[in-house]
Structures are given as C-alpha cells and as structure tokens.
Write an enzyme that holds these catalytic residues in place. Sequence first.
Site, PDB file in Angstrom:
ATOM      1  N   GLU A  28       0.815  -1.217   0.000  1.00  0.00           N
ATOM      2  CA  GLU A  28       0.000   0.000   0.000  1.00  0.00           C
ATOM      3  C   GLU A  28       0.851   1.271   0.000  1.00  0.00           C
ATOM      4  OE1 GLU A  28      -3.643  -0.404   2.622  1.00  0.00           O
ATOM      5  OE2 GLU A  28      -2.461  -2.077   3.372  1.00  0.00           O
ATOM      6  N   SER A 156      -6.598  -2.488   1.893  1.00  0.00           N
ATOM      7  CA  SER A 156      -6.919  -1.812   0.628  1.00  0.00           C
ATOM      8  C   SER A 156      -7.371  -2.782  -0.449  1.00  0.00           C
ATOM      9  CB  SER A 156      -5.721  -0.992   0.127  1.00  0.00           C
ATOM     10  OG  SER A 156      -5.442   0.061   1.006  1.00  0.00           O
ATOM     11  N   TYR A 226      -9.405   4.271  -4.389  1.00  0.00           N
ATOM     12  CA  TYR A 226      -8.478   5.396  -4.283  1.00  0.00           C
ATOM     13  C   TYR A 226      -8.401   6.317  -5.497  1.00  0.00           C
ATOM     14  CZ  TYR A 226      -6.850   2.966  -0.162  1.00  0.00           C
ATOM     15  OH  TYR A 226      -6.795   2.358   1.058  1.00  0.00           O
ATOM     16  N   ARG A 265     -10.927   2.877  11.859  1.00  0.00           N
ATOM     17  CA  ARG A 265     -12.127   2.722  11.037  1.00  0.00           C
ATOM     18  C   ARG A 265     -12.529   1.249  11.042  1.00  0.00           C
ATOM     19  NH1 ARG A 265     -10.562   3.244   5.737  1.00  0.00           N
ATOM     20  NH2 ARG A 265     -11.370   1.164   5.272  1.00  0.00           N
ATOM     21  N   ASP A 267     -15.011  -1.631   9.233  1.00  0.00           N
ATOM     22  CA  ASP A 267     -15.764  -1.905   8.004  1.00  0.00           C
ATOM     23  C   ASP A 267     -16.821  -2.983   8.240  1.00  0.00           C
ATOM     24  OD1 ASP A 267     -14.106  -0.085   6.770  1.00  0.00           O
ATOM     25  OD2 ASP A 267     -12.791  -1.606   5.903  1.00  0.00           O
ATOM     26  N   GLU A 280     -13.527  -5.923   9.115  1.00  0.00           N
ATOM     27  CA  GLU A 280     -12.141  -5.688   9.527  1.00  0.00           C
ATOM     28  C   GLU A 280     -12.010  -4.328  10.186  1.00  0.00           C
ATOM     29  OE1 GLU A 280      -9.433  -4.296   6.042  1.00  0.00           O
ATOM     30  OE2 GLU A 280     -10.775  -5.798   5.184  1.00  0.00           O
ATOM     31  N   ASN A 282      -9.279  -0.994  10.731  1.00  0.00           N
ATOM     32  CA  ASN A 282      -8.122  -0.271  10.178  1.00  0.00           C
ATOM     33  C   ASN A 282      -7.609   0.691  11.239  1.00  0.00           C
ATOM     34  OD1 ASN A 282      -8.352  -0.883   7.018  1.00  0.00           O
ATOM     35  ND2 ASN A 282     -10.394  -0.595   7.839  1.00  0.00           N
ATOM     36  N   GLY A 286      -6.782   5.355   5.454  1.00  0.00           N
ATOM     37  CA  GLY A 286      -6.349   6.272   4.418  1.00  0.00           C
ATOM     38  C   GLY A 286      -6.729   7.714   4.726  1.00  0.00           C
TER      39      GLY A 286
END
Length: 326
Positions: A28, A156, A226, A265, A267, A280, A282, A286
């Site tokens: 990433e 990602s 992205y 974050r 998900d 998951e 994070n 990002g």
Amino acid sequence: MNQPVTRSAIDVQALGKVGVLYGGRSAEREVSLMSGQGVHQALRSAGVDAHLFDTGERSLAELAAAGFDRVFIALHGRYGEDGTLQGALELLGLPYTGSGPMASSLAMDKTMTKRVWLQHGLPTPAFELLDAGSELRTVPDRLGLPLILKPPHEGSTVGITKVAGYSDMKEGYAQAAKFDDRVLAEQFIAGRELTVAVLGTGRSARALPVIEIVAPGGNYDYEHKYFSDDTQYFCPADLPDAVAAQVAELAERAYRALDCAGWGRIDFMLDAGNQPWLLEANTSPGMTSHSLVPMAAKAVGMSYADLCVSIVSEAACKVHSPARDS
C-alpha cells in the site's frame, strides 16, 4: 458523538516538531504516499511544524536522529500499521498517533481480529484459514458460494477475490497467496457496504457518522477505492435511525475489543435483514482525497486540517502509559 475538536482548542506550537511517517515498504505504499502528503499539507496549513519522513527510504537511526517531538503515522499495511513500527517507536520513546503495538498487530491480522470479536460476542462472517495443504474444493461446502478469499495481513482490498464457483478456488487462493503464506476464506455477506470512523480511546471513543459505499457493480476494489470518481459515498448513510445507532455502537464495541486508540475505522456489511456484520478494523486508515475518515469528520463539522491536528495532538507512547479505561 462528542463535539468535534477544532483547531482553535489546541495549541499547535505545543505539538513541537512533528514527523509525518509515510511511504513505507508495504503493498500500500502508493496510497500511503498520498495520505502522508495530504496530512503534511494539512498540518502545515494549521501552523504545525510538520516534516515528511519516508520509512521506506530512511532508517530507524535517521528517525531517532530527526529530533521529532511526536509523529503522525500515515503508513498503511505491513511495517507501518501492523505493530512493528509502533514497537520501535515505544523503544525510542517517541509519541505516535493511533493504536499501540498489540492492537495494531491484532487489527492487521484479519483472522485474529475475527477471533477477538467472536470472543466478545460480536457478529462477523464465518471463516476458515487456509494453507498450501488445504483441500480447497471442500471449502465452499462449509462457507457457501460465493465466498471471499483474501490475504489476512493486507489491506486496501489487495489480493482479494470473490469466488463464484468451485473451479475458481484454486485461482483465487493463488492470488491471495502472492501476499501471504496463509489465506483467509470468508463467508460472503450480500448487502450494503458500510464503514464507521472512530475517534478517541477507551470509553471516550466515539463513532463518527456511518458512511455507505456504493461502487460500480459492487466492486469496491483498489482502483475504485483510491482513484476512480465512479464510486459513490453517502454520509450519513440513508439508514433507519435504529440501524444507524446499532452500527455505530457495534463499531465502538469492535474498536474497544481490540484496544484501539486515537483513531481508526471499522468496516461492515449490512445484510438484507439489516443485520450488520464486522469485516475488519483499520488502525491507520487512508487520508487521501478519496478517504472516508475525513469525509465522516466533515459531516460533524471537522475540517481535514482540524482532524489531522486533533489526531496528532493525542500522540503518545502506549506500552508504559497508565492503564486506559475499557
């Protein structure tokens, strides 16, 4: 959600010299370069003495000698989000943003994350961990079709395949195995894709508004995440109030179960019965122009610069700090 922390509430001069760690050596790296540049510009615009530092090109010795008072971790993936760097920063006594070594390591390992969530009674899709000796053709018998194959230590959407039939298992496994020595097979949950940013630590951690992600053909891959302008984001998501509250509460519980700190974050997938399923976590999300944490912060009146200043103002070493509330 608590009132957003605005830049005016923080003495930016007291933050000292801030390093923005970005780039790195993971799959990433490209995204991290964009995140770091955005964070750096935002901090500078707020009057913070911020400096970029590419951990993929510069050594820990250089980091130790750089004279930073604290660092903002804008790295994604291995060697930046997985607890390895956090451990090094603890040894250096250098305050850093986000979760500590253990929480970072757990969250980076999707399999361990799911095991922790299950231990806490939190809903996550059924799964199996596969290796080179696994009988791939029997996995759909247990998890159903379609199913998801993914490398458990990447983010990602790197290396992820949606498997539609038995004959696709071998190719899907091979794709994920390029990035990991074991592969996570996960039950596919059809429905709406949601994500929730969380700010804070322990009992003070609070969810920002729920975001719904609608990608072309339901394919929220690396390109659509992205670079594409075709993906649609709805913040706050158009959900019944009770469902939105349930998702936000579940995000906070999932975040605390992993002992995350600072920001992160979570998900989700929301199935046809409005049941949310945790996918998951994070711990270093990002921060690009397409990123979701800044979008959620904006929905509660927090600008991108305010968000960056707020996050870096809470930078700290975690291992030897007093026990946090849970």
